[in-house]
Design an enzyme around this catalytic site. Sequence first.
Site, PDB file in Angstrom:
ATOM      1  N   GLY A 119       0.826  -1.208   0.000  1.00 45.57           N
ATOM      2  CA  GLY A 119       0.000   0.000   0.000  1.00 45.57           C
ATOM      3  C   GLY A 119       0.853   1.248   0.000  1.00 45.57           C
ATOM      4  O   GLY A 119       2.064   1.204   0.269  1.00 45.57           O
ATOM      5  N   CYS A 120       0.213   2.354  -0.314  1.00 45.84           N
ATOM      6  CA  CYS A 120       0.948   3.616  -0.444  1.00 45.84           C
ATOM      7  C   CYS A 120       1.407   4.135   0.917  1.00 45.84           C
ATOM      8  O   CYS A 120       2.586   4.443   1.105  1.00 45.84           O
ATOM      9  CB  CYS A 120       0.102   4.648  -1.178  1.00 45.84           C
ATOM     10  SG  CYS A 120      -1.606   4.764  -0.586  1.00 45.84           S
ATOM     11  N   TYR A 121       0.476   4.237   1.871  1.00 44.82           N
ATOM     12  CA  TYR A 121       0.877   4.658   3.213  1.00 44.82           C
ATOM     13  C   TYR A 121       1.945   3.714   3.778  1.00 44.82           C
ATOM     14  O   TYR A 121       2.981   4.174   4.266  1.00 44.82           O
ATOM     15  CB  TYR A 121      -0.331   4.677   4.149  1.00 44.82           C
ATOM     16  CG  TYR A 121      -1.261   5.852   4.018  1.00 44.82           C
ATOM     17  CD1 TYR A 121      -0.802   7.164   4.126  1.00 44.82           C
ATOM     18  CD2 TYR A 121      -2.628   5.667   3.831  1.00 44.82           C
ATOM     19  CE1 TYR A 121      -1.683   8.241   4.045  1.00 44.82           C
ATOM     20  CE2 TYR A 121      -3.514   6.737   3.753  1.00 44.82           C
ATOM     21  CZ  TYR A 121      -3.039   8.025   3.862  1.00 44.82           C
ATOM     22  OH  TYR A 121      -3.905   9.090   3.790  1.00 44.82           O
ATOM     23  N   SER A 163       5.512   4.312   2.559  1.00 46.16           N
ATOM     24  CA  SER A 163       6.166   5.511   3.114  1.00 46.16           C
ATOM     25  C   SER A 163       6.593   5.288   4.561  1.00 46.16           C
ATOM     26  O   SER A 163       7.611   5.821   5.007  1.00 46.16           O
ATOM     27  CB  SER A 163       5.219   6.719   3.020  1.00 46.16           C
ATOM     28  OG  SER A 163       4.153   6.620   3.948  1.00 46.16           O
TER      29      SER A 163
END
Lengths: 346, 346, 346, 346
Positions: B148-150, B153
């Site tokens: 996932g994107c979150y 990061s």
Amino acid sequence: MLKVAVVGASGYTGVELIRILHNHPEVLVTSVTSEQSAGKRLSDVFPSLRNRYDILLESLVPEKIAEKADIIFTALPHKAAMQVVPTFLATGKKVIDLSADYRLKSADEYEAWYEPHLNPELLVEAVYGLPEVRRAEIAAARLIANPGCYPTSIILGLMPLLKKKLIDPSSIISDSKSGVSGAGRGAKVDTLFCEVNEGFKAYGVGGVHRHIPEIEQEISLLAGEKTAITFTPHLVPMDRGILSTLYATPVASVSAADIHRLYEEHYDGEAFVRVLKQGEFPSTAFVRGSNFCDIGLAVDSRSGRIIIVSALDNLVKGASGQAVQNMNIICGFPETMGLDLIPHYP
Amino acid sequence: MLKVAVVGASGYTGVELIRILHNHPEVLVTSVTSEQSAGKRLSDVFPSLRNRYDILLESLVPEKIAEKADIIFTALPHKAAMQVVPTFLATGKKVIDLSADYRLKSADEYEAWYEPHLNPELLVEAVYGLPEVRRAEIAAARLIANPGCYPTSIILGLMPLLKKKLIDPSSIISDSKSGVSGAGRGAKVDTLFCEVNEGFKAYGVGGVHRHIPEIEQEISLLAGEKTAITFTPHLVPMDRGILSTLYATPVASVSAADIHRLYEEHYDGEAFVRVLKQGEFPSTAFVRGSNFCDIGLAVDSRSGRIIIVSALDNLVKGASGQAVQNMNIICGFPETMGLDLIPHYP
Amino acid sequence: MLKVAVVGASGYTGVELIRILHNHPEVLVTSVTSEQSAGKRLSDVFPSLRNRYDILLESLVPEKIAEKADIIFTALPHKAAMQVVPTFLATGKKVIDLSADYRLKSADEYEAWYEPHLNPELLVEAVYGLPEVRRAEIAAARLIANPGCYPTSIILGLMPLLKKKLIDPSSIISDSKSGVSGAGRGAKVDTLFCEVNEGFKAYGVGGVHRHIPEIEQEISLLAGEKTAITFTPHLVPMDRGILSTLYATPVASVSAADIHRLYEEHYDGEAFVRVLKQGEFPSTAFVRGSNFCDIGLAVDSRSGRIIIVSALDNLVKGASGQAVQNMNIICGFPETMGLDLIPHYP
Amino acid sequence: MLKVAVVGASGYTGVELIRILHNHPEVLVTSVTSEQSAGKRLSDVFPSLRNRYDILLESLVPEKIAEKADIIFTALPHKAAMQVVPTFLATGKKVIDLSADYRLKSADEYEAWYEPHLNPELLVEAVYGLPEVRRAEIAAARLIANPGCYPTSIILGLMPLLKKKLIDPSSIISDSKSGVSGAGRGAKVDTLFCEVNEGFKAYGVGGVHRHIPEIEQEISLLAGEKTAITFTPHLVPMDRGILSTLYATPVASVSAADIHRLYEEHYDGEAFVRVLKQGEFPSTAFVRGSNFCDIGLAVDSRSGRIIIVSALDNLVKGASGQAVQNMNIICGFPETMGLDLIPHYP
């Protein structure tokens, strides 16, 4: 009619003061100043004011301004404010200062974060003008230090917990986000449209932002003990708005319902603080253009941490609206007079 | 030429995959699917692709798609992915899945956060495709769960500290901010322009966002012990970008220089992770359109807390770019092939 | 490998040139200059380029730059360009100039709109570098005047009609709209985020914009007769993009289908001009980051007026992409080399 | 206190009506309706209204609403309005309708652009509510057709020239640009943030937008002869604002000074129309949130064409503000009551 002067009227807080004061039934703006635009009409600098505020901007001669005004709003950069405020006070006029110059009680702290203070004796007298914290002192003041935008969002967000000593003072983090108007109207590459738009960034990371001493001073007073904060500001590609996401560890386990009840009771009767229902969280969009500070609350199910989210319009409750709220208190007007503004949406 | 299919090509990650694959010298897109737009040209759905991808969108018949492709990217909503992935695998093709369906190792966790899993046996086999964490496993996989994107990061932001056990695992907070494309292309009032523009808000506050189990699974593996996170997502009025501001308490006092050296060494040789110089912090604007994850570091002078700021483009390193990076690894291409993209600025 | 220099690399067209050239397989950027940032790394000025373009910015010494380059791109303000271009040419190097300095054929016109020209003899030689108009001349040129962003959108929008003499030359109006990057990276109040965001305005109304002589020169050449234009530029709150809505009265009644066929035939084979289907109209969003110019066509049912809508990315087809297209032509590379960029969407 | 109902309060014009009426000293909002949100609080639909408008949204039962109100604002989609307006009138109440249903005088025209009209007899009676055109008729009306947003900007922009017959009626072009709130609050892919942001496009090109008959009806009346318009609407990535750039050929040569004088005289005494100084042009940013229409004027030096630029806030002067202005006229209140709003800047 109360006569007021807006000193430093060519910045964003200046024009916002004018917008708000225009709807105040008891106020007349008698003079506006700007060093860089003196001689121009205010409506030349802000065409939004055409046909309403075509008055001339004056260069600042404190005695001249004071003559025409009962209350003076100083919307100047720090240092510039403390150069003129004593003169205004000496003429017997009251001053609501929107700069940082009178917010810190300690001249040493001011010097550590800014530079040597020019009139440290006034630091003792000045009242930090957060009405929800010290309404009575404000009513009696002749010099108001109007709070910063970030600090207002943080102090209002933490106050109920701090006063009840429910959180560990070493655990507080504020991850704060601001719209671009907070950076002012100076011509800088950093705040050009193309530098800001479609981007999001942190700045002043690691405990270096100048709002920190102001925040710590006030939360320490509320907590009754020295209280530090980890504060990270961010820049959001929007004109207005501040949202602070606050994290704190409770000294004993609490439920979201407990916290919610605490905030509702604490802010009961406050016209400008809206405690949201459980499960609701604020957006800056819902306070835009108004004097509201919206607060949402949660308890993190995994860590027991309390999370408080507060949102306000940095130019209104974070600056000019709060200044008018202070003026209302000082002058004995109803606190919401001229400030009963419905947020612009969309 | 490697033949690839993009299943679910009418969403934002789908079109971004096409954009990136177009510049990949070894890849040919042989089919694209969309249930709602089957029969239309891809360029009718995304006019940006006019004259380049006028191919027809097909309705998804897994066997037909598999016939024409060596590798299949599934860019479907969760649940829809696990309904078709087993069929693709059964045909002997490799799958890079961009949904959440194969990211969790535990079927119970999946059920707790989503619903009962349709093929839990594949959860064991699927490789969580974060190349900076497990490049070798990815190379050998036939099913990649693209992160996932979150989580990307956050995991990249914390990895060096976790592996060295330098932080208290109970102290981790991620205050994360995302552009709007992360919410997808479905017609919803919440993501209308006028609802999002000129506003900033928190959502999923209090430990309820579905990326949490994925984050905790991975940071626990890195830390070698059960590690929780307090995670608060926010919505930024911009198309692309994620920035996570991470807070953690060190187990022993560290300096910013120490941390900086640790990150530089850890990420030495990584093509897509850029550790910024001390005193510099990332902006999503500087990674826009690229596969970079930028990381800035600070130690809060007042509390000793470590603050890590990481930024990436949610559609690239947070989704489609990372998927292509995984494809490169699986296929033995240079990892940067087709991905050496300079960010768009401005 | 072709060695190129980017003179004036600290502006938006400079960084966009770097982004595009980075993907060009036959090009090596050997030097970059900036007066205000000489001595800094290019990646300090544009952190988007970190780890890719950490080369030092030099102060401009034309002989030194020419030594290291086969082709020189000058991305300087007008006047600054004509001060150095002759030196580059004298060293035998070819120049692609992105300023306005060599676009006008008439030194008098240049003086009327700008100031006296320093090397008017070069105006005759310079080739106005719009490949869709004069590809052969470009191939043979040693000095290219790279077209302006507005003019490119207008000339490409009108060319088929002008060449066929189908419109009344006195009837042409271009209502054009530009993103903010067209205004450059200088620190000015007018292009601050808060001044531009959430607003839309006209500027240079009434025939005073400096792109007018350039537009009229080129459309007159295409029409074979003196042709004027009414041109109104506007500022859109977005980073990139130009859209021109063109109005013209046909000399004889025409149908939308006729016009559409004309444009399709005219632009048949052009890689970067996309004539949209009847009933479709362009958005700058669908060309963002690419070298495309999209054109949509209509005939107003009530007045018979022809309406052409053209859209391009002002930094790509309107500046740096077109410059690279010209470079490709001059060097005998395929015209799309390094320019086969899929637009970023969203 | 005047009791008013807002029928269709869950759209953007509805919430803007509430915002404006809240500051009106003579008005009390007694009921609000919404079919899709009946039973919810208005502040649940628009959290901006928390603590101020927590009243329940009702399903629309015209008789019930009429009982509680002196004046009814209908902010419904077209067709829905004409289904209920006759009932309101039958109860003896006055109606200010913000839809398109009563703007056209001709039932045939309505049918041609929309569908068969349900109560064509009311078309004759309804007064097109543009106060600057027909204040006296408005004062006497029981049914006001509140003008569209585009038409208001165009009619006010052309009126002085039309009444003096100074322009060729066949020459008029309006190139108009609107913010996104004009598209309403319905969930559509087209107005999602990521579809609109960072893009600019034309739509309804070629004489097909439904505002055309309304514009032509009114400009024909002003000109005293059948007058057509070429009208191209565009979408700007901002919440609020309309700017129309109007082109017209004068019947005889005129100077900018002549035109300027004409407009100043024509609009002398109008509270909400601001004719800008020569050389100044409007921005939607300077009217945001206010009831102003700003007008700038030029004569194109090359063609003699007159260019008029008009700007207003589509939700205020283009909808809800104008509706309140009409209410003031009907009720005999000062026309600016509750509407003396300073634009929000920034």
